[in-house]
Write a protein that holds these residues in place. Structure first.
Motif, PDB file in Angstrom:
ATOM      1  N   ARG A 248       0.847  -1.189   0.000  1.00 33.91           N
ATOM      2  CA  ARG A 248       0.000   0.000   0.000  1.00 33.91           C
ATOM      3  C   ARG A 248       0.883   1.240   0.000  1.00 33.91           C
ATOM      4  O   ARG A 248       1.690   1.448   0.912  1.00 33.91           O
ATOM      5  CB  ARG A 248      -0.885  -0.014   1.239  1.00 33.91           C
ATOM      6  CG  ARG A 248      -1.987   1.003   1.174  1.00 33.91           C
ATOM      7  CD  ARG A 248      -3.010   0.789   2.276  1.00 33.91           C
ATOM      8  NE  ARG A 248      -3.731   2.041   2.488  1.00 33.91           N
ATOM      9  CZ  ARG A 248      -3.988   2.554   3.673  1.00 33.91           C
ATOM     10  NH1 ARG A 248      -3.606   1.948   4.762  1.00 33.91           N
ATOM     11  NH2 ARG A 248      -4.642   3.691   3.774  1.00 33.91           N
ATOM     12  N   ASN A 249       0.768   2.011  -1.075  1.00 38.32           N
ATOM     13  CA  ASN A 249       1.605   3.210  -1.209  1.00 38.32           C
ATOM     14  C   ASN A 249       1.104   4.345  -0.326  1.00 38.32           C
ATOM     15  O   ASN A 249      -0.082   4.431  -0.018  1.00 38.32           O
ATOM     16  CB  ASN A 249       1.630   3.685  -2.670  1.00 38.32           C
ATOM     17  CG  ASN A 249       2.401   2.716  -3.557  1.00 38.32           C
ATOM     18  OD1 ASN A 249       3.438   2.195  -3.156  1.00 38.32           O
ATOM     19  ND2 ASN A 249       1.890   2.456  -4.744  1.00 38.32           N
ATOM     20  N   GLN A 385       3.380  -3.179   3.876  1.00 40.90           N
ATOM     21  CA  GLN A 385       3.136  -4.512   3.311  1.00 40.90           C
ATOM     22  C   GLN A 385       2.290  -5.333   4.273  1.00 40.90           C
ATOM     23  O   GLN A 385       2.564  -5.366   5.470  1.00 40.90           O
ATOM     24  CB  GLN A 385       4.460  -5.240   3.048  1.00 40.90           C
ATOM     25  CG  GLN A 385       5.268  -4.609   1.932  1.00 40.90           C
ATOM     26  CD  GLN A 385       6.585  -5.328   1.703  1.00 40.90           C
ATOM     27  OE1 GLN A 385       6.698  -6.525   1.935  1.00 40.90           O
ATOM     28  NE2 GLN A 385       7.601  -4.588   1.269  1.00 40.90           N
ATOM     29  N   SER A 386       1.251  -5.967   3.734  1.00 37.53           N
ATOM     30  CA  SER A 386       0.358  -6.793   4.540  1.00 37.53           C
ATOM     31  C   SER A 386       0.251  -8.181   3.938  1.00 37.53           C
ATOM     32  O   SER A 386       0.259  -8.340   2.706  1.00 37.53           O
ATOM     33  CB  SER A 386      -1.045  -6.184   4.598  1.00 37.53           C
ATOM     34  OG  SER A 386      -0.988  -4.903   5.154  1.00 37.53           O
ATOM     35  N   ALA A 387       0.173  -9.181   4.806  1.00 36.88           N
ATOM     36  CA  ALA A 387      -0.114 -10.547   4.362  1.00 36.88           C
ATOM     37  C   ALA A 387      -1.628 -10.712   4.409  1.00 36.88           C
ATOM     38  O   ALA A 387      -2.233 -10.618   5.485  1.00 36.88           O
ATOM     39  CB  ALA A 387       0.568 -11.555   5.266  1.00 36.88           C
ATOM     40  N   LYS A 408       2.713  -6.666   7.938  1.00 38.60           N
ATOM     41  CA  LYS A 408       4.046  -7.271   8.075  1.00 38.60           C
ATOM     42  C   LYS A 408       5.146  -6.209   8.153  1.00 38.60           C
ATOM     43  O   LYS A 408       6.172  -6.414   8.784  1.00 38.60           O
ATOM     44  CB  LYS A 408       4.321  -8.199   6.873  1.00 38.60           C
ATOM     45  CG  LYS A 408       3.439  -9.451   6.841  1.00 38.60           C
ATOM     46  CD  LYS A 408       3.774 -10.385   7.970  1.00 38.60           C
ATOM     47  CE  LYS A 408       3.065 -11.727   7.841  1.00 38.60           C
ATOM     48  NZ  LYS A 408       3.288 -12.575   9.012  1.00 38.60           N
ATOM     49  N   PHE A 409       4.945  -5.085   7.425  1.00 39.20           N
ATOM     50  CA  PHE A 409       5.925  -3.989   7.435  1.00 39.20           C
ATOM     51  C   PHE A 409       5.144  -2.680   7.386  1.00 39.20           C
ATOM     52  O   PHE A 409       4.351  -2.457   6.476  1.00 39.20           O
ATOM     53  CB  PHE A 409       6.866  -4.118   6.229  1.00 39.20           C
ATOM     54  CG  PHE A 409       7.814  -2.955   6.067  1.00 39.20           C
ATOM     55  CD1 PHE A 409       8.779  -2.675   7.029  1.00 39.20           C
ATOM     56  CD2 PHE A 409       7.727  -2.122   4.961  1.00 39.20           C
ATOM     57  CE1 PHE A 409       9.638  -1.589   6.888  1.00 39.20           C
ATOM     58  CE2 PHE A 409       8.593  -1.040   4.797  1.00 39.20           C
ATOM     59  CZ  PHE A 409       9.546  -0.777   5.776  1.00 39.20           C
ATOM     60  N   LYS A 421      -6.099   4.666  10.367  1.00 33.19           N
ATOM     61  CA  LYS A 421      -6.268   3.476  11.203  1.00 33.19           C
ATOM     62  C   LYS A 421      -6.463   2.222  10.340  1.00 33.19           C
ATOM     63  O   LYS A 421      -7.530   1.987   9.798  1.00 33.19           O
ATOM     64  CB  LYS A 421      -7.464   3.650  12.140  1.00 33.19           C
ATOM     65  CG  LYS A 421      -7.393   4.899  13.009  1.00 33.19           C
ATOM     66  CD  LYS A 421      -6.283   4.821  14.042  1.00 33.19           C
ATOM     67  CE  LYS A 421      -6.297   6.026  14.962  1.00 33.19           C
ATOM     68  NZ  LYS A 421      -5.040   6.290  15.613  1.00 33.19           N
ATOM     69  N   SER A 422      -5.412   1.425  10.214  1.00 32.55           N
ATOM     70  CA  SER A 422      -5.521   0.146   9.502  1.00 32.55           C
ATOM     71  C   SER A 422      -5.648  -0.961  10.541  1.00 32.55           C
ATOM     72  O   SER A 422      -4.834  -1.060  11.456  1.00 32.55           O
ATOM     73  CB  SER A 422      -4.277  -0.094   8.647  1.00 32.55           C
ATOM     74  OG  SER A 422      -4.135   0.920   7.698  1.00 32.55           O
TER      75      SER A 422
END
Length: 485
Positions: A248-249, A385-387, A408-409, A421-422
């Motif tokens: 996600r940019n 970065q998400s899994a 993840k990052f 808020k993610s």
């Protein structure tokens, strides 16, 4: 030698005078000194029959200001016009030149986009001429405003006792009225949702019914919902598992409209309040050792950042967070309606962190500066970065979907996370063809809802997308519409 520098705002004149030597006198015009007359045919101050020639008069409340500026200009060896770096500022410089009897061909026009010692002294050392193309552009807009505004205002005053009509204000009002008509005409429609609740390895999750076999499912009433509910067993089979890594940019740095939208939704500031606080941050704050502008000019439609700032910010990111957090520069897709006259809104120094100057700022200034600082910094940071995992669960040919995501990052969210808020939505480890029993199956009645009324942020977004108005007009337009109800 004595030099006169004329700026628009009194607070900016105080800041700038601290950067220049004693032979410079810095004065303020307090905005526009002239406007179109309200005399002549139709009270327009515009000769429609003579190529729309404008007739300007000195504003009543600026007579003393003009008198003082004329006296200062007579004493000075040269005059620097340092009004704001936009179309309106260019016009103010031209009006000053005209009223003070300065030659536009030789008068020194200086332009800076941040109120810092380096930017101001550099601009003074490299003056240019007044840009008459920008002046004519502003004149055209002002004449058009007057012709449309005066004629339409008279009609509205007569018919509905309205105070005035504006070229942009009227269009914004129309958007609001059209949305209200949509809401009034809206007829709610019934629909139902069915979902199942599960738990595995102490991880609860939900899956929602989306299809029957391969066909997308729409449940219109209670009878249909009950028939499906009765056809379901308690055991579900994992039909499909899909695992992906999602990047996600970061968002682009702020332009005027996005700053107003984000300050509205995240800080609950009205557009006019946002611009008032930003103006003060731009013009200069006393931070103990110096008085300095903390942000660049806040009326802009460009996401461009200067190479100097970009380089300094990327060094700061690497030093503070690590090399893996350094991202890339956002490239602006130049569209027809974007002037790209100056940079995005950013802090004037990346080293001036919000915490380091908090003691010198009001609470509102601190909140807005923190938002601008975080957004500019985050725009140059690496993607997060998400899994992600998605499951399809089958129950008698009825397909239920569940999805989960683990960060993840954090990347740019390291600095912008508090404004974005993610959520981590965990799913347990599962394998295809695995069976799992639902703890509960729910069926719920819903009704479609009408489109929502505009918030300030949503109205600004709609106006921007439709190319209505310029960045500097949004706050005024919204304020006028609300004040006049």
């Amino acid at each position: 030698m004595s030099h006169l520098v004329i700026v628009e705002s009194p607070s900016k004149s105080k800041t700038i005078s601290k950067y220049l030597s004693d032979d410079f006198v810095v004065k303020s015009s307090k905005g526009h000194i002239r406007d179109l007359a309200i005399s002549g045919k139709g009270g327009l101050g515009v000769d429609i029959e003579n190529e729309f020639a404008p007739h300007y008069v000195i504003s009543k409340d600026k007579k003393d200001v003009v008198k003082e500026l004329k006296a200062c200009a007579k004493k000075a060896d040269d005059v620097y016009l340092a009004t704001d770096p936009d179309r309106e500022g260019e016009a103010i410089s031209w009006h000053l030149a005209e009223v003070l009897g300065l030659d536009p061909e030789t008068t020194k026009r200086v332009e800076f986009h941040e109120v810092t010692k380096n930017a101001v002294t550099n601009a003074i050392e490299n003056p240019r001429r007044i840009d008459m193309d920008l002046v004519h552009s502003q004149e055209t807009r002002r004449v058009l405003d007057r012709i449309i505004g005066f004629k339409l205002s008279k009609l509205l005053q007569k018919k509905i006792k309205s105070k005035s009509a504006g070229r942009v204000q009227s269009v914004a009002l129309r958007l609001i009225c059209e949305r209200e008509a949509e809401i009034d005409a809206f007829v709610p429609e019934e629909f139902w949702k069915i979902d199942a609740e599960f738990e595995k390895d102490n991880i609860p999750f939900k899956a929602e019914l989306t299809k029957h076999k391969t066909k997308k499912l729409e449940i219109h009433n209670g009878e249909e919902a009950q028939a499906i509910y009765d056809a379901l067993g308690s055991t579900f089979t994992v039909e499909k598992i899909k695992k992906t890594t999602k990047k996600r940019n970061s968002y682009a740095p702020f332009i005027t409209s996005t700053l107003q939208q984000e300050a509205s939704s995240k800080l609950n500031f009205k557009a006019r309040r946002t611009m008032s606080i930003a103006q003060k941050l731009y013009e200069g704050i006393d931070i103990g050792t110096e008085t300095v502008g903390l942000i660049t000019y806040m009326r802009t439609d460009s996401i461009r950042l200067s190479p100097e700032f970009t380089s300094a910010a990327m060094d700061y990111i690497e030093k503070t967070y690590g090399k893996e957090y350094v991202g890339s520069i956002k490239v602006s897709k130049k569209t027809e309606n974007v002037q790209d006259a100056h940079e995005a809104i950013r802090p004037t120094s990346i080293e001036r962190t919000p915490e380091s100057i908090k003691q010198y700022l009001t609470q509102e200034q601190y909140k807005l500066y923190s938002l601008i600082y975080a957004r500019a910094l985050a725009s140059l940071m690496a993607p997060s970065q998400s899994a992600s995992t998605s499951l399809v669960l089958d129950n008698n040919d009825y397909k239920f979907n569940a999805s989960g995501s683990i960060l993840k990052f954090d990347g740019w969210l390291k600095v912008y996370g508090e404004y974005d808020k993610s959520k981590n939505e965990l799913l347990p480890d599962m394998s295809e063809n695995e069976e799992i029993d639902a703890k509960k199956i729910n069926k719920e009645q819903h009704f479609t809802t009408p489109p929502a009324r505009y918030t300030e942020a949503k109205l600004i977004k709609a106006m921007e997308e439709l190319g209505i108005g310029r960045p500097s007009t949004y706050a005024t337009i919204i304020d006028t519409i609300q004040t006049r109800e």
